[in-house]
Write a protein that holds these residues in place. Structure first.
Motif, PDB file in Angstrom:
ATOM      1  N   PRO A  99       0.833  -1.199   0.000  1.00 52.83           N
ATOM      2  CA  PRO A  99       0.000   0.000   0.000  1.00 52.83           C
ATOM      3  C   PRO A  99       0.867   1.249   0.000  1.00 52.83           C
ATOM      4  CG  PRO A  99      -0.452  -1.381   1.944  1.00 52.83           C
ATOM      5  CD  PRO A  99       0.639  -2.026   1.149  1.00 52.83           C
ATOM      6  N   ALA A 100       0.515   2.155  -0.861  1.00 48.09           N
ATOM      7  CA  ALA A 100       1.274   3.405  -0.963  1.00 48.09           C
ATOM      8  C   ALA A 100       0.882   4.330   0.186  1.00 48.09           C
ATOM      9  CB  ALA A 100       0.981   4.076  -2.297  1.00 48.09           C
ATOM     10  N   ALA A 101       1.837   5.130   0.609  1.00 44.85           N
ATOM     11  CA  ALA A 101       1.576   6.094   1.677  1.00 44.85           C
ATOM     12  C   ALA A 101       0.679   7.200   1.131  1.00 44.85           C
ATOM     13  CB  ALA A 101       2.890   6.678   2.179  1.00 44.85           C
ATOM     14  N   ALA A 102      -0.200   7.682   1.995  1.00 44.51           N
ATOM     15  CA  ALA A 102      -1.117   8.740   1.589  1.00 44.51           C
ATOM     16  C   ALA A 102      -0.349  10.035   1.376  1.00 44.51           C
ATOM     17  CB  ALA A 102      -2.188   8.933   2.654  1.00 44.51           C
ATOM     18  N   PRO A 103      -0.684  10.776   0.329  1.00 46.27           N
ATOM     19  CA  PRO A 103      -0.023  12.068   0.128  1.00 46.27           C
ATOM     20  C   PRO A 103      -0.361  13.028   1.258  1.00 46.27           C
ATOM     21  CG  PRO A 103      -1.543  11.546  -1.698  1.00 46.27           C
ATOM     22  CD  PRO A 103      -1.613  10.448  -0.706  1.00 46.27           C
ATOM     23  N   LYS A 104       0.369  14.133   1.316  1.00 43.59           N
ATOM     24  CA  LYS A 104       0.208  15.090   2.416  1.00 43.59           C
ATOM     25  C   LYS A 104      -1.200  15.659   2.503  1.00 43.59           C
ATOM     26  CE  LYS A 104       4.984  16.504   2.774  1.00 43.59           C
ATOM     27  NZ  LYS A 104       5.922  17.606   2.767  1.00 43.59           N
ATOM     28  N   GLY A 105      -1.866  15.818   1.396  1.00 44.54           N
ATOM     29  CA  GLY A 105      -3.216  16.391   1.409  1.00 44.54           C
ATOM     30  C   GLY A 105      -4.246  15.435   1.977  1.00 44.54           C
ATOM     31  N   GLY A 106      -3.883  14.184   2.177  1.00 46.36           N
ATOM     32  CA  GLY A 106      -4.808  13.207   2.731  1.00 46.36           C
ATOM     33  C   GLY A 106      -5.694  12.558   1.664  1.00 46.36           C
ATOM     34  N   ARG A 107      -5.614  13.014   0.433  1.00 45.35           N
ATOM     35  CA  ARG A 107      -6.451  12.461  -0.629  1.00 45.35           C
ATOM     36  C   ARG A 107      -5.653  11.473  -1.465  1.00 45.35           C
ATOM     37  NH1 ARG A 107     -10.012  17.168  -3.412  1.00 45.35           N
ATOM     38  NH2 ARG A 107     -11.525  17.358  -1.737  1.00 45.35           N
ATOM     39  N   GLN A 108      -6.299  10.390  -1.798  1.00 46.78           N
ATOM     40  CA  GLN A 108      -5.693   9.413  -2.699  1.00 46.78           C
ATOM     41  C   GLN A 108      -5.984   9.838  -4.136  1.00 46.78           C
ATOM     42  OE1 GLN A 108      -3.978   6.580  -2.264  1.00 46.78           O
ATOM     43  NE2 GLN A 108      -3.919   6.645  -0.045  1.00 46.78           N
ATOM     44  N   PRO A 109      -5.033   9.669  -5.046  1.00 48.97           N
ATOM     45  CA  PRO A 109      -5.347   9.975  -6.443  1.00 48.97           C
ATOM     46  C   PRO A 109      -6.365   8.954  -6.963  1.00 48.97           C
ATOM     47  CG  PRO A 109      -3.181   8.969  -6.277  1.00 48.97           C
ATOM     48  CD  PRO A 109      -3.662   9.216  -4.885  1.00 48.97           C
ATOM     49  N   PRO A 110      -7.207   9.368  -7.903  1.00 46.46           N
ATOM     50  CA  PRO A 110      -8.213   8.431  -8.401  1.00 46.46           C
ATOM     51  C   PRO A 110      -7.528   7.276  -9.130  1.00 46.46           C
ATOM     52  CG  PRO A 110      -8.157  10.405  -9.754  1.00 46.46           C
ATOM     53  CD  PRO A 110      -7.264  10.651  -8.575  1.00 46.46           C
ATOM     54  N   PRO A 111      -8.115   6.104  -9.076  1.00 50.59           N
ATOM     55  CA  PRO A 111      -7.510   4.965  -9.783  1.00 50.59           C
ATOM     56  C   PRO A 111      -7.549   5.208 -11.286  1.00 50.59           C
ATOM     57  CG  PRO A 111      -9.688   4.398  -8.991  1.00 50.59           C
ATOM     58  CD  PRO A 111      -9.355   5.751  -8.433  1.00 50.59           C
ATOM     59  N   LEU A 112      -6.569   4.656 -11.984  1.00 45.15           N
ATOM     60  CA  LEU A 112      -6.529   4.806 -13.427  1.00 45.15           C
ATOM     61  C   LEU A 112      -7.707   4.068 -14.046  1.00 45.15           C
ATOM     62  CD1 LEU A 112      -2.724   4.235 -14.043  1.00 45.15           C
ATOM     63  CD2 LEU A 112      -3.957   6.396 -14.004  1.00 45.15           C
ATOM     64  N   ALA A 113      -8.305   4.692 -15.060  1.00 47.64           N
ATOM     65  CA  ALA A 113      -9.457   4.086 -15.713  1.00 47.64           C
ATOM     66  C   ALA A 113      -8.985   3.061 -16.731  1.00 47.64           C
ATOM     67  CB  ALA A 113     -10.281   5.160 -16.397  1.00 47.64           C
ATOM     68  N   HIS A 114      -9.722   2.008 -16.860  1.00 42.81           N
ATOM     69  CA  HIS A 114      -9.448   1.017 -17.890  1.00 42.81           C
ATOM     70  C   HIS A 114     -10.773   0.495 -18.410  1.00 42.81           C
ATOM     71  CE1 HIS A 114      -9.950  -1.478 -14.301  1.00 42.81           C
ATOM     72  NE2 HIS A 114     -10.329  -2.439 -15.116  1.00 42.81           N
ATOM     73  N   SER A 115     -10.741  -0.029 -19.615  1.00 45.47           N
ATOM     74  CA  SER A 115     -11.971  -0.498 -20.222  1.00 45.47           C
ATOM     75  C   SER A 115     -11.725  -1.808 -20.952  1.00 45.47           C
ATOM     76  CB  SER A 115     -12.502   0.549 -21.204  1.00 45.47           C
ATOM     77  OG  SER A 115     -13.576   0.020 -21.946  1.00 45.47           O
ATOM     78  N   HIS A 116     -12.351  -2.848 -20.447  1.00 45.88           N
ATOM     79  CA  HIS A 116     -12.248  -4.154 -21.110  1.00 45.88           C
ATOM     80  C   HIS A 116     -12.913  -4.091 -22.486  1.00 45.88           C
ATOM     81  CE1 HIS A 116     -11.855  -8.440 -21.550  1.00 45.88           C
ATOM     82  NE2 HIS A 116     -13.133  -8.512 -21.851  1.00 45.88           N
ATOM     83  N   TYR A 117     -14.003  -3.337 -22.599  1.00 43.71           N
ATOM     84  CA  TYR A 117     -14.707  -3.205 -23.875  1.00 43.71           C
ATOM     85  C   TYR A 117     -13.800  -2.563 -24.921  1.00 43.71           C
ATOM     86  CZ  TYR A 117     -17.904  -1.476 -27.408  1.00 43.71           C
ATOM     87  OH  TYR A 117     -18.514  -1.186 -28.600  1.00 43.71           O
ATOM     88  N   LEU A 118     -13.179  -1.441 -24.565  1.00 42.65           N
ATOM     89  CA  LEU A 118     -12.300  -0.775 -25.526  1.00 42.65           C
ATOM     90  C   LEU A 118     -11.102  -1.649 -25.865  1.00 42.65           C
ATOM     91  CD1 LEU A 118     -12.336   2.908 -24.253  1.00 42.65           C
ATOM     92  CD2 LEU A 118     -13.514   1.933 -26.221  1.00 42.65           C
ATOM     93  N   GLN A 119     -10.597  -2.340 -24.881  1.00 40.69           N
ATOM     94  CA  GLN A 119      -9.463  -3.229 -25.106  1.00 40.69           C
ATOM     95  C   GLN A 119      -9.854  -4.328 -26.098  1.00 40.69           C
ATOM     96  OE1 GLN A 119      -8.028  -5.376 -21.658  1.00 40.69           O
ATOM     97  NE2 GLN A 119      -5.939  -4.743 -22.120  1.00 40.69           N
ATOM     98  N   SER A 120     -11.048  -4.870 -25.968  1.00 42.93           N
ATOM     99  CA  SER A 120     -11.480  -5.916 -26.894  1.00 42.93           C
ATOM    100  C   SER A 120     -11.696  -5.356 -28.297  1.00 42.93           C
ATOM    101  CB  SER A 120     -12.746  -6.600 -26.390  1.00 42.93           C
ATOM    102  OG  SER A 120     -13.842  -5.718 -26.435  1.00 42.93           O
ATOM    103  N   LYS A 121     -12.183  -4.115 -28.413  1.00 37.63           N
ATOM    104  CA  LYS A 121     -12.337  -3.497 -29.727  1.00 37.63           C
ATOM    105  C   LYS A 121     -10.969  -3.298 -30.390  1.00 37.63           C
ATOM    106  CE  LYS A 121     -15.862  -1.877 -31.315  1.00 37.63           C
ATOM    107  NZ  LYS A 121     -16.815  -2.442 -32.272  1.00 37.63           N
TER     108      LYS A 121
END
Length: 174
Positions: A109-131
């Motif tokens: 687990p990564a340490a939380a940044p100083k602001g206390g907010r986690q960056p949003p997870p990277l988006a991925h798409s199985h549908y686009l990947q299959s296309k």
């Protein structure tokens, strides 16, 4: 002077608005019914990228029906031009496949940044990947079909008739 705050005027405006809204919904319903009657049942959502237009016996149409994707759609998905090389196709494919892949699981687990907010997870798409995969497969199938020699691509045809007369056997007939 007429006062517009009287309850009677407000009720009349509300009734007129409801009538107008009701007529609009009724007309939309009638149009939807008419559209449903004129659209063939098997055409709703079944045509993918002009696949139903691929009705001839040509090799390209056969590949379009088989892969359910036209050559133009495959190029659009991979952001390619007609004259792009196989290396360029592979580069675009790898970039888009990787961009739409789920991120690898973090080892710890990564340490939380100083602001206390986690960056949003990277988006991925199985549908686009299959296309992206299907687009690459379609382009590869077209390239393989283009590499076939003419003798393999078309059935054997008889030789053209010669204009010379057939040779004589040398014997005289009586």
């Amino acid at each position: 002077m007429v006062s517009f705050s009287s309850p009677k005027v407000i009720v009349q405006i509300a009734i007129a608005g409801a009538q107008i809204l009701g007529r609009a919904f009724a007309a939309a319903g009638r149009q939807a019914i008419q559209n449903a009657k004129s659209t063939p049942a098997n055409a709703i959502g079944s045509d993918v990228a002009g696949v139903s237009n691929a009705t001839s016996g040509s090799l390209t149409d056969k590949l379009t029906r088989e892969h359910r994707m036209t050559l133009d759609e495959a190029r659009l998905i991979l952001n390619l031009k007609k004259e792009d090389s196989a290396e360029r196709i592979l580069e675009h494919y790898q970039h888009l496949f990787k961009a739409n892949s789920p991120p690898p699981a973090p080892a710890k687990p990564a340490a939380a940044p100083k602001g206390g907010r986690q960056p949003p997870p990277l988006a991925h798409s199985h549908y686009l990947q299959s296309k992206v995969v299907r687009a690459r497969e379609r382009l590869e199938a077209e390239a393989k079909a283009g590499e076939q020699p003419a003798a393999e691509a078309s059935p054997t045809t008889p030789p053209p008739p010669s204009s010379a007369p057939p040779p004589e056997t040398g014997g005289k007939s009586n």
